[in-house]
Design a protein around this motif. Structure first.
Motif, PDB file in Angstrom:
ATOM      1  N   LEU A   1      -8.524  50.239  -7.189  1.00  0.00           N
ATOM      2  CA  LEU A   1      -8.645  50.870  -8.364  1.00  0.00           C
ATOM      3  C   LEU A   1      -7.641  51.731  -8.875  1.00  0.00           C
ATOM      4  N   SER A   2      -6.559  52.023  -7.930  1.00  0.00           N
ATOM      5  CA  SER A   2      -5.765  53.376  -8.113  1.00  0.00           C
ATOM      6  C   SER A   2      -4.387  52.759  -8.804  1.00  0.00           C
ATOM      7  N   ASN A   3      -4.324  51.465  -9.259  1.00  0.00           N
ATOM      8  CA  ASN A   3      -3.011  51.037 -10.176  1.00  0.00           C
ATOM      9  C   ASN A   3      -3.711  50.420 -11.473  1.00  0.00           C
ATOM     10  N   PRO A   4      -3.021  50.652 -12.428  1.00  0.00           N
ATOM     11  CA  PRO A   4      -3.102  50.341 -13.857  1.00  0.00           C
ATOM     12  C   PRO A   4      -3.896  48.907 -14.052  1.00  0.00           C
TER      13      PRO A   4
ATOM     14  N   ALA B   1      -7.251  48.067 -12.499  1.00  0.00           N
ATOM     15  CA  ALA B   1      -8.106  48.764 -13.357  1.00  0.00           C
ATOM     16  C   ALA B   1      -8.564  47.782 -14.669  1.00  0.00           C
TER      17      ALA B   1
ATOM     18  N   LYS C   1       7.782  50.977  -7.105  1.00  0.00           N
ATOM     19  CA  LYS C   1       7.153  52.589  -7.450  1.00  0.00           C
ATOM     20  C   LYS C   1       8.070  53.254  -8.457  1.00  0.00           C
ATOM     21  N   SER C   2       7.699  53.796  -9.485  1.00  0.00           N
ATOM     22  CA  SER C   2       8.172  54.637 -10.473  1.00  0.00           C
ATOM     23  C   SER C   2       9.109  55.681  -9.883  1.00  0.00           C
TER      24      SER C   2
ATOM     25  N   ASP D   1       6.498  49.583 -13.825  1.00  0.00           N
ATOM     26  CA  ASP D   1       6.343  50.963 -13.190  1.00  0.00           C
ATOM     27  C   ASP D   1       7.746  51.669 -12.602  1.00  0.00           C
TER      28      ASP D   1
ATOM     29  N   SER E   1       9.496  52.356 -15.805  1.00  0.00           N
ATOM     30  CA  SER E   1       9.439  53.412 -16.482  1.00  0.00           C
ATOM     31  C   SER E   1      10.129  54.687 -15.422  1.00  0.00           C
TER      32      SER E   1
ATOM     33  N   LYS F   1       0.659  50.346 -20.204  1.00  0.00           N
ATOM     34  CA  LYS F   1       0.519  50.940 -21.231  1.00  0.00           C
ATOM     35  C   LYS F   1       1.794  51.849 -21.468  1.00  0.00           C
ATOM     36  N   THR F   2       2.439  52.537 -20.338  1.00  0.00           N
ATOM     37  CA  THR F   2       3.678  53.167 -20.460  1.00  0.00           C
ATOM     38  C   THR F   2       4.748  52.285 -21.150  1.00  0.00           C
TER      39      THR F   2
END
Lengths: 346, 360
Positions: B50-53, B56, B214-215, B242, B245, B269-270
């Motif tokens: 659940l730790s990635n958008p 989620a 990874k960003s 990600d 961004s 969302k970003t």
């Protein structure tokens, strides 16, 4: 392809020892032993820079040097904290968890796109405090419950990560506070503010190590804990203070990371532990403790950053970059370790 | 109180009373079973973390469907640990006695087989997404293994590349940021990029580098790429949002944000915000909200007999879902329906996003 037709000679014992003398460590001891060895990381850094510049002159452009400094800012701040722990002969694995807690705190308390908070620089203070508290807990758990630092900080790593996931609800939250974003975007004398913060962190770490009692005690514990204890140093207190100090630096790094990325998610710390440990070790701080220091770590961070930057400038395939990094770790440690004093290799 | 005589004989039971009592007892004992059979199945979602958008949102979609259908819903999280993922599912099967519908995003490709086999054995209905071994087919586990859903990485990689080229005016140099080298999604999306590059000879791929999804890694990488290629970089292709961004923030630090278009995949969302401000040219989403809800819907409808999986055509058993493109043209509308409010999805439209059977 040519085929070796000459039969290979078996290597006799004498020949083997002469072969051994050509190993870098031996060369180092022939060239004046320990003093040279101390300079080995710096020599590696200089040689790296020269080689990369020959291959691609873009490397020493001012713009690139600024970028190098910028990408070294977070690892340097992290490695400052980690150096003290490794100097003590312990290890702190909670780097990623603490960093993500600090980044989470700063994003949730400053202006963001998920709640109505807007506490500005109080958020930064809270984040650094959160990092310090995480470190403090690591130290307390380790000394009071007598749990090895490896396990205690491993636990803190996951506690921190879990906390971030829970608070951020698994999504990435944007940081909208312009003044905190300026850490990454605003420049002073041509360098982003984040770099100045990292330089400040380095100065602070250097002062603590060379001019305070705490710094001496940390080094002494790493050298020989029993003797230090017998000389009347309160080892427990020093250990707790060292872990809190590490947490403090991780907290600052968390703020910088959130400012650079303009957002925070739970995995913002991913991969940072390995980078920080590598930098400390490559700089010549021994994992056994009592040897090295923050100046070594500064060089170590620069080596790691320059190498990553250089491999891209040289157009080395991403598939072998990791291999090169692994080779570099082994080479740097081989150069800087004092094998004469190292009776046993564990 | 009765008299003492009554008290002594109160323990006595006539044969009739005994029979009546036993019958009543048997009925009572049988009741839960009958009731349990009439019980509604439990909906179960099994995801990585659940730790990635992305996941989620997946969970939000699953909960939205469960609420709409009026069913119990449980989320299992494997935290990237295959053994834990499989063990949790088996525990759930035991707890529900097989009366459940599972929508699973297996942590790793080989995990799909034990998951499907356990569900088939317990009589539960299962839908898998993204990862399954090539030799595991829903048609071999009728009716329990209902469907497998994937999104065509090649198509996604190609679509965003084409939009990037169009934004750049059809010529110039680009850099590409790839995902974790060993993952299917990374390999497929890169193939899509290569296909688009082959069709556009005026576009030059300056460098392809890996930032492992990874960003943070993309941020450092982008700075280094700027050094190497400087102003020759006219566009950035990222295998996920990600990383895109992260690259965007590296541009921002150099005052280049919005001047060099970026494209990504996922629709986080970003990235949607960045499409609105014009800093991203586009992003593609597999719509995790739909994945989380519709996976359960397909499994549940099979379970209650709305359709027989065995009679469905192959493109309903193993299919590519339709990815949603978010670009300058539709971003405002997408933002209204998906970001500011919960998306409205017609949960009865099971096969509306089928684009075709999965390539063998």
């Amino acid at each position: 392809m040519t085929i070796q037709t000459e039969p290979l000679k078996s290597v006799s014992d004498i020949e083997r020892t002469t072969l051994m003398t050509f190993l870098p460590g031996r060369i180092a001891s022939m060239l004046g032993g320990r003093r040279w060895r101390r300079l080995a990381p710096l020599a590696v850094l200089v040689v790296l820079c020269i080689l990369i510049t020959i291959a691609n002159p873009n490397f020493i452009e001012l713009r690139n040097l600024v970028r190098l400094a910028n990408s070294a800012a977070v690892p340097l701040t992290l490695a400052m904290g980690l150096t003290f722990i490794i100097l003590m002969g312990s290890i702190d694995l909670s780097v990623e968890g603490t960093l993500s807690v600090a980044a989470m705190v700063v994003v949730l308390l400053a202006a963001n796109d998920s709640n109505g908070n807007d506490y500005g620089w109080w958020a930064v203070l809270a984040a650094v405090a959160a990092g310090t508290i995480m470190g403090l807990i690591s130290g307390l758990v380790q000394t009071m419950l007598r749990i090895p630092s490896f396990m205690a900080t491993l636990g803190m790593w996951f506690i921190g990560l879990g906390l971030s996931v829970y608070m951020l609800g698994g999504s990435a939250i944007r940081l909208n506070d312009a003044s905190i974003r300026d850490l990454a975007l605003h420049r002073f004398l041509g360098l982003p503010l984040a770099v100045w913060v990292a330089i400040g962190a380095f100065a602070l770490a250097a002062i603590i190590q060379y001019y305070t009692r705490l710094g001496r005690h940390i080094l002494a514990i790493g050298g020989d804990e029993d003797v230090t204890k017998l000389s009347g140093v309160n080892v427990t207190r020093v250990r707790i203070a060292a872990f809190a100090l590490a947490g403090f630096f991780f907290g600052i790094a968390g703020v910088l990371a959130a400012a650079q990325l303009g957002q925070s998610h739970a995995v913002i710390g991913d991969g940072r532990l390995f980078a920080a440990v590598t930098a400390v070790v490559v700089g010549g701080t021994a994992l056994t403790g009592g040897e090295g220091g923050v100046v070594n770590t500064l060089i170590g961070v620069l080596i790691v950053t320059v190498l990553a930057n250089g491999m891209i400038l040289l157009g080395i395939s991403p598939y072998i970059q990791q291999t090169v990094q692994g080779l570099m770790i082994i080479a740097a440690v081989a150069l800087s370790l004092d094998r004469v004093r190292l009776k046993i290799v564990k | 109180m009765k008299d003492s005589n009554g008290l002594v004989f109160s323990g006595r039971v006539s044969r009739r009373t005994l029979m009546v009592g036993a019958a009543a007892g048997a009925v009572t004992l049988a009741m839960p079973n009958i009731l349990r059979a009439a019980d509604k199945p439990t909906l179960v979602t099994s995801i990585r973390s659940l730790s990635n958008p992305y996941h989620a949102v997946w969970k939000t979609g699953a909960e939205a469907y469960a609420k709409w259908a009026g069913l119990e819903h449980v989320t299992l999280v494997s935290e990237g640990n295959s053994e834990k993922g499989i063990a949790d599912i088996k525990a759930m099967l035991a707890k529900t006695n097989g009366n459940m519908v599972l929508n699973s995003d297996p942590n790793d490709t080989p995990d799909a087989r034990p998951i499907v086999e356990a569900c088939a054995k317990a009589g539960a209905y299962v839908v898998t997404q993204w990862n399954k071994p090539a030799d595991l087919h829903p048609k071999d586990f009728n009716p329990n293994y209902v469907s497998h859903i994937e999104f065509d990485g090649i198509a996604s990689g190609k679509t965003i590349a084409e939009i990037l080229f169009k934004t750049m005016g059809g010529k110039g140099g680009i850099v590409a940021l790839g995902g974790l080298i060993s993952t299917t999604a990374a390999i497929e999306r890169k193939k899509g990029l290569d296909a688009a590059l082959a069709a556009n000879p005026d576009i030059k791929l300056l460098d392809f580098q890996v930032a492992n999804w990874k960003s943070t890694e993309a941020f450092d990488l982008m700075g280094n790429l700027l050094t190497r290629f400087g102003d020759d970089i006219k566009g950035i292709w990222a295998a996920n949002d990600d990383m895109g961004s992260g690259a965007l923030e590296a541009l921002r630090a150099e005052n280049l944000a919005g001047k060099v278009p970026i494209v990504g995949v996922d629709g986080i969302k970003t990235a949607v915000d960045a499409v609105r401000t014009g800093e991203f040219a586009c992003t593609v989403t597999s719509d995790p909200f739909w994945q989380g809800g519709m996976g359960l819907a397909i499994g549940y409808n099979a379970k209650i007999g709305k359709f027989d999986p065995a009679k469905e055509p192959p493109e309903h058993r193993e299919f590519y879902g339709k990815a949603v493109l978010i670009s300058h043209d539709n971003v405002e509308e997408y933002y209204k329906t998906n970001v500011e409010s919960k998306p409205e999805i017609d949960w009865n439209d099971l096969w509306g996003r089928v684009t075709g059977a999965i390539r063998a």
